[in-house]
Design a protein around this motif. Structure first.
Motif, short mmCIF file in Angstrom:
data_model
loop_
_atom_site.label_atom_id
_atom_site.label_comp_id
_atom_site.label_asym_id
_atom_site.label_seq_id
_atom_site.Cartn_x
_atom_site.Cartn_y
_atom_site.Cartn_z
N UNK A 79 0.82 -1.21 0.00
CA UNK A 79 0.00 0.00 0.00
C UNK A 79 0.85 1.26 0.00
N UNK A 80 2.14 1.13 0.31
CA UNK A 80 3.04 2.29 0.30
C UNK A 80 3.96 2.28 -0.90
N UNK A 81 3.84 1.26 -1.74
CA UNK A 81 4.93 1.01 -2.68
C UNK A 81 4.57 1.34 -4.13
N UNK A 82 5.54 1.91 -4.81
CA UNK A 82 5.36 2.28 -6.21
C UNK A 82 6.60 1.80 -6.96
N UNK A 83 6.41 1.29 -8.16
CA UNK A 83 7.56 1.07 -9.02
C UNK A 83 7.13 1.38 -10.43
N UNK A 84 8.11 1.53 -11.32
CA UNK A 84 7.77 1.77 -12.72
C UNK A 84 6.92 0.64 -13.21
N UNK A 85 7.40 -0.57 -12.89
CA UNK A 85 6.53 -1.68 -13.18
C UNK A 85 7.12 -2.90 -13.81
N UNK A 86 8.45 -2.97 -14.01
CA UNK A 86 8.98 -4.23 -14.52
C UNK A 86 9.84 -4.89 -13.45
N UNK A 87 9.57 -6.15 -13.17
CA UNK A 87 10.46 -6.90 -12.29
C UNK A 87 11.17 -7.95 -13.13
N UNK A 88 12.49 -8.02 -12.93
CA UNK A 88 13.32 -8.93 -13.72
C UNK A 88 13.71 -10.16 -12.91
N UNK A 89 13.93 -11.26 -13.61
CA UNK A 89 14.65 -12.38 -13.03
C UNK A 89 15.89 -12.55 -13.89
N UNK A 90 17.04 -12.29 -13.32
CA UNK A 90 18.28 -12.36 -14.09
C UNK A 90 18.85 -13.77 -14.06
N UNK A 91 19.36 -14.19 -15.20
CA UNK A 91 19.96 -15.53 -15.25
C UNK A 91 21.16 -15.62 -14.33
N UNK A 92 21.90 -14.52 -14.19
CA UNK A 92 23.14 -14.57 -13.40
C UNK A 92 22.89 -14.37 -11.90
N UNK A 93 21.64 -14.09 -11.53
CA UNK A 93 21.39 -13.76 -10.11
C UNK A 93 21.30 -15.03 -9.27
N UNK A 94 21.83 -14.99 -8.05
CA UNK A 94 21.75 -16.17 -7.18
C UNK A 94 20.32 -16.46 -6.72
N UNK A 95 19.48 -15.43 -6.64
CA UNK A 95 18.09 -15.62 -6.21
C UNK A 95 17.18 -14.84 -7.15
N UNK A 96 16.05 -15.42 -7.48
CA UNK A 96 15.02 -14.64 -8.15
C UNK A 96 13.74 -14.79 -7.34
N UNK A 97 12.81 -13.88 -7.56
CA UNK A 97 11.65 -13.84 -6.67
C UNK A 97 10.78 -15.09 -6.82
N UNK A 98 10.76 -15.68 -8.03
CA UNK A 98 9.92 -16.88 -8.18
C UNK A 98 10.60 -18.12 -7.59
N UNK A 99 11.92 -18.05 -7.35
CA UNK A 99 12.58 -19.12 -6.58
C UNK A 99 12.03 -19.13 -5.15
N UNK A 100 11.92 -17.92 -4.61
CA UNK A 100 11.56 -17.79 -3.19
C UNK A 100 10.06 -17.96 -2.99
N UNK A 101 9.29 -17.52 -3.97
CA UNK A 101 7.83 -17.58 -3.85
C UNK A 101 7.26 -18.29 -5.08
N UNK A 102 7.16 -19.61 -5.02
CA UNK A 102 6.64 -20.36 -6.17
C UNK A 102 5.26 -19.82 -6.57
#
Lengths: 553, 564
Positions: free
Chosen positions: A43-66
């Protein structure tokens, strides 16, 4: 010291960074309490609107939250374009390649929906550990014992001690400032984004953007649309709405006395937009936020005592030309902070997590993405005034224009698609305004569609965003126009000659002399933090559950 | 090959995984892999710990033979937990006494014996927990209350009635006093009602219904009034639900002072000898959780040697099953306590609730069961038009020393301005910015021209930095704000001068019968919901309006100047 309530881990803020930290801590069975200022995460949060999952990243959000992508996101960005604009001349490049570089997926999101879904998972996971998610709680500062950070203080609850405090409290992190790790001093370290969420039925989106239900488009805009203010615009397709916004360097907004809502309007009313917006324009929500420029402010050592900073709170927002990535880095940082604590704890030194977190940020390559070495060497040099104007002059000169023509569309498109080149770009007029403008003039086609969009007036935009702030949470320390007048224009909910905004300029007669001052009403405040940088204020967030509440975000 | 190769994991990820592995050989294989591979010390420690745990489980220890001197006290504690034969345990106890004779180890074994055999001794009688007064139990500690006659003094006293402290301000009952009286009435009516079984109703309603006290006599709601000329309020207190009101008047009690108020309250309910009170202390007490009420409640409950549940938001009377031996006086058995006031209070600012019970101990009574009540928690009841009840004037000598602390100065907070209910509201907005003082003066002139009018302001004026001359400054404040965060008004005529009409302002006035707006800007939103729109400078228009009202020509004047 008196006895305080104890938790093993306290996470402040339930955006992507806090959620990733909390989920990772909970997975290791660590007792985790998550404190969220809003009535609901998001309710307090704003973003432009794209969330990325990077191949090189150790964690992505869909890893943590299926099921994250199925449940919490809008459409994937399957096509990416950048439009170089000069007047009505537009040159469009396909930059999908740049966006697909190192990208597993990238989805458009609306933050209220996304963060509240994630928040529910976080609550379920942390509750298992003996903690949980508490909303409507504002963390006001750090709890110290003999000078050492040992926990947090809140407006609504008694202080809580913890072995680790994860500050994921966003760009205006009060904890980062309390710890002396971040400040609000320099406008050139920040961007300011404003965004309109525009209502549009899915089938209309599919038709106007030539896509299917499971596809989406990301458009970027640069050039002289914005009266020489450095920055650009974006348009992302959601399921049943569009996110259209503009992002500018705050120092440029301040220096040009630009009105952010007017900059947004100049994008919305450009002929290029007609094909997508049509005749009926229905704005659901107007929002704004500050964006840290990680090249300059991503903290290289974002920890102190038991405190670690993640996400925007640590300046971890990568904005390099057309690459704008924040949430993915927050997720990685949050999970790494949690991992660092778990390791530190198993070695019997739980209070040593900060150092390990810093190490992990470097080892996992996060720091290098946020503060590319090439920018430190090449880019900063290009920003010194004499060199900047020289580059600008060369680009503007016949020689420069000749270069643009000879290189032609194909080469330029490839250049725009080089992540390395984009990381080196200096933050001057040249890449944002001059080059796109020249590209448009030399290579562009005129767009002559008549744009009939009438964006709402500022008072109507604010009208939908009225909240109870309780006691004013921002205090003007110096109300002279000289010290704080920039806020009248730079604040996204204030404007010159507009009496209904936060900041109004006024001439006051006292004892025969006239003072030029500003007055402040925090009721329409969207808590973006702009005035904390450009005006002389004492800035805090409103207490838990009070203040702005975004429906889309 | 083990299923998990430890060298592929960070230690943090490994920890949770290996807790699921129950085969020691599997762990040993993992250990070997780690030694040959990464050879990290913490990973090896982790695996070795798990291995040790698994093998330890396999080696069953026979408690009747084990050499206790080889076990730590913690081991002994773990061991005895699984032993159900008291003779084996007694044998262990003997061996421990003969061996190391560790006090902590003995008490582990003894307490296990006790919990197996229950609290019954050989005759089958319930074994009482031995009571040792704290002074004897802990001679090394200070006992500041050991001289006090009431502590540990009252056992099995008689307690009756629900006492409600009714706070007053400015000679009036405050709302929370009425709310508490209503709640007390409801609770005691329920309490005095016959048990469900006696009424031929299924006896599954757990709350209340005791049919009065232990002898079946009804108990009362007793209201307490303390202050200067509070005798005037007794009728009202009875009307809101009291059976009896006890009041104490003294002009020195015009403001709350905690010493005399506490002495008087305790004098009424415990110390004094009265024919209307044939019991030691009240059964229940309620106080308001206001500043003064919190102060008084803590002092009174402390003086009465009971507890206090502060800031309660819910109350009910019910029986409670309690197993705590400190309360039941019997180890291992539960006992039902009747007539317990359950006091629900918010914790964590209302994120959680706890229910506080205040229960007698075998050697010390905890009565009255008392709490303070958050204002607004209960409904204000309907006042009984012709209340019946007993009024008792309380008399006792007030010692001079109780008044040593005096209130020398105080401020009355502004009541604020009520803008509702007027025929006309004249509201001023930021259009006055060029000359704020003059703008307010003109607005006030127009207000005065009407019979029943008042001045309102837009939020923009209140939050501005305008400097007003002192004669109009008193009118500038949030108490005159109209709109979403201010007052909502619906007068016959609403005159908006220099107000643009943002949505936040609109919601505070658009139900007005006739809206007249004055603005230089013809695009101002307020025009959309005005009945009359006057384009012009309020500094010119307001004096003309005032003149027109004074000469009774307002309608004509409006028609002349308005273009809507």
């Amino acid at each position: 010291m008196t006895e305080h309530e104890q938790y093993e881990a306290v996470v402040v803020g339930c955006g992507p960074g806090g959620a990733a930290a909390a989920a990772t801590l909970a997975r290791s069975g660590i007792e985790t309490l998550v404190l969220e200022r809003g009535a609901e995460p998001g309710s307090k949060n704003v973003s432009g609107g794209l969330i990325y999952a990077e191949e090189s990243a150790p964690y992505t959000i869909d890893d943590l939250f299926p099921d994250f992508r199925e449940q919490a996101t809008e459409r994937p960005a399957t096509k990416n374009y950048i439009h170089n604009i000069s007047g009505e001349q537009v040159a469009t490049f396909d930059i999908s390649q740049l966006h697909h570089h190192d990208t597993e997926w990238a989805d458009a999101v609306l933050r209220r929906e996304m963060d509240s879904w994630v928040g529910e998972r976080v609550h379920e996971m942390t509750r298992e550990t003996g903690g949980g998610l508490l909303t409507d709680v504002r963390v006001t500062g750090l709890l110290r014992d003999q000078g050492e950070i040992v926990g947090v203080e809140m407006a609504e609850l008694d202080p809580i001690e913890a072995d680790i405090v994860v500050a994921a409290d966003g760009v205006n992190s009060e904890l980062a400032r309390d710890a002396g790790l971040m400040d609000w001093e320099e406008p050139e370290e920040w961007f300011q984004g404003v965004k309109a969420v525009v209502d549009m039925p899915p089938e209309v989106i599919n038709e106007r953007f030539d896509i299917d239900d499971d596809e989406g488009v990301a458009h970027l805009f640069s050039g002289d649309l914005f009266e020489g203010v450095r920055g650009g615009g974006f348009l992302y397709t959601n399921e049943a709405s569009l996110s259209i916004g503009t992002v500018f360097h705050l120092d440029s907004i301040a220096a040009e006395r630009a009105e952010p809502h007017e900059l947004l309007d100049s994008l919305l009313t450009h002929p290029l937009m007609t094909q997508w917006l049509g005749d009926e324009y229905e704005e659901r929500e107007y929002s704004a936020k500050l964006v840290p420029d990680s090249k300059k402010v991503a903290h290289e050592s974002p920890h102190r005592d038991r405190l670690v900073l993640v996400g925007d709170a640590a300046g971890q927002m990568q904005a390099q030309g057309p690459i704008i990535k924040g949430m993915n880095h927050a997720v990685t940082a949050g999970a790494l902070a949690a991992e660092a604590y778990t390791t530190a704890k198993s070695r019997g030194t739980p209070h040593d997590a900060g150092r390990r977190y810093e190490q992990k940020l470097n080892e996992e390559g996060v720091m290098d993405k946020l503060r590319p070495t090439s920018y430190d060497i090449v880019g900063k040099l290009g920003e010194t005034d004499s060199i900047a104007s020289l580059t600008d002059t060369i680009a503007e000169s016949a020689l420069g224009r000749f270069g643009v023509r000879t290189l032609g569309e194909g080469v330029l498109e490839r250049l725009f698609s080089s992540p390395r080149l984009m990381a080196m770009m200096p933050d001057t007029r040249t890449p944002y305004v001059t080059i796109p403008k020249i590209i448009a003039e030399e290579l562009g086609e005129p767009v002559t569609d008549e744009n009939t969009v009438e964006p709402p007036e500022l008072d109507d935009r604010i009208g939908d965003l009225t909240y109870d702030v309780g006691d004013p949470h921002i205090e003007l320390i110096d109300n002279s126009f000289k010290a704080s007048g920039t806020a009248v224009t730079a604040c996204p909910v204030s404007a010159k000659d507009f009496g209904g905004g936060c900041y109004r300029d006024e001439h006051v007669q006292t004892n025969g002399s006239e003072d030029h001052v500003v007055s402040l009403d925090t009721q329409p405040c969207v808590e973006c933090g702009t005035c904390a940088v450009v005006a002389d204020t004492h800035w805090e967030h409103p207490d838990g559950g009070k203040g702005v509440e975004y429906k889309d975000g | 090959m083990p299923e998990i190769d430890p060298t592929e994991y960070e230690i943090a990820a490994l920890g949770p995984k290996i807790t699921d592995i129950d085969d020691p050989e599997e762990i040993e294989a993992m250990l070997a892999l780690e030694r040959d591979g990464e050879d990290r010390v913490p990973v090896k420690t982790l695996l070795e710990d798990r291995l040790e745990k698994l093998t330890a489980e396999d080696e069953a220890v026979d408690p009747s033979e084990v050499d206790l001197s080889e076990l730590t006290v913690a081991d002994v504690a773990n061991l005895v937990r699984d032993v159900d034969d008291a003779d084996v345990l007694r044998d262990m106890l003997e061996r421990e006494k003969d061996g190391q004779d560790r006090k902590t180890a003995r008490s582990q074994i003894e307490s296990r014996i006790e919990s197996i055999e229950g609290s019954e001794d050989e005759d089958g009688e319930i074994e009482e927990v031995e009571h040792v007064p704290p002074e004897e139990k802990h001679p090394d500690l200070d006992h500041p209350t050991d001289e006090k006659q009431w502590v540990e003094g009252t056992v099995e006293g008689t307690y009756r009635d629900m006492w409600v402290y009714c706070e007053t301000q400015q000679g009036e009952l405050i709302d929370v006093s009425r709310e508490m009286l209503g709640k007390a009435r409801e609770l005691m009516d329920d309490y005095n009602a016959d048990p469900a079984g006696d009424r031929g109703v299924a006896d599954d309603d757990s709350s209340g219904h005791y049919g009065g006290d232990e002898e079946g006599n009804p108990e009362a709601v007793v209201a307490v009034l303390i202050g200067d000329s509070v005798g005037d309020l007794t009728e009202e207190v009875l009307a809101y639900g009291a059976d009896r009101v006890v009041y104490h008047e003294d002009d020195r009690l015009d403001r709350f002072r905690h010493k005399p108020y506490t002495e008087i309250f305790c004098g009424m309910c415990r110390d004094g000898d009265y024919d209307w009170r044939d019991y030691h202390e009240p059964r229940y007490t309620l106080f308001p959780a206001t500043n003064n009420g919190r102060d008084l409640s803590a002092l009174v409950q402390g003086e009465l040697d009971s507890g206090l549940a502060s800031d309660c938001s819910g109350l009910y009377i019910e029986s409670a099953m309690i197993s705590n031996p400190a309360k039941t006086g019997q180890a291992g058995d539960k006992r039902e306590f009747e007539r317990i006031l359950h006091m629900k209070r918010p914790d964590f600012s209302g994120f959680e609730y706890s229910t506080i019970l205040c229960i007698d101990k075998p050697n010390r009574d905890f009565h009255p069961q008392g709490g303070s009540v958050i204002p607004g928690s209960f409904e204000i009841p309907e006042a009984e038009p012709e209340p019946e009840g007993e009024v008792v004037e309380h008399e006792m000598d007030l010692e001079e020393s109780w008044f040593h602390v005096d209130v020398t100065d105080y401020d009355q907070l502004d009541e604020g301005v009520d803008l509702t209910g007027h025929d006309v509201i004249v509201a001023m907005g930021r259009g006055i910015g060029d000359s704020p003082t003059e703008g307010i003066e003109l607005g006030l002139d127009l207000v005065d021209a009407f019979e029943d009018a008042d001045l309102g302001l837009s939020r923009g004026v209140i939050t501005s930095s305008y400097s007003f001359d002192s004669h109009v400054e008193q009118y500038i404040g949030e108490d005159r704000q109209i709109g979403e965060s201010g007052q909502v008004v619906e007068p016959d005529i609403y005159i908006a001068a220099g107000i643009s009409g943002a949505i936040q302002h609109k919601v505070g006035m658009d139900e007005s019968d006739t809206i007249i707006s004055i603005n230089t800007n013809t695009d101002a939103d307020i025009r959309d919901f005005s009945d009359y729109f006057i384009q012009g400078d309020l500094f010119e228009v307001l004096p003309r309006l005032t003149e027109a009202v004074e000469s009774g020509e307002l309608p004509t004047a409006l028609q002349e100047v308005s273009d809507d």
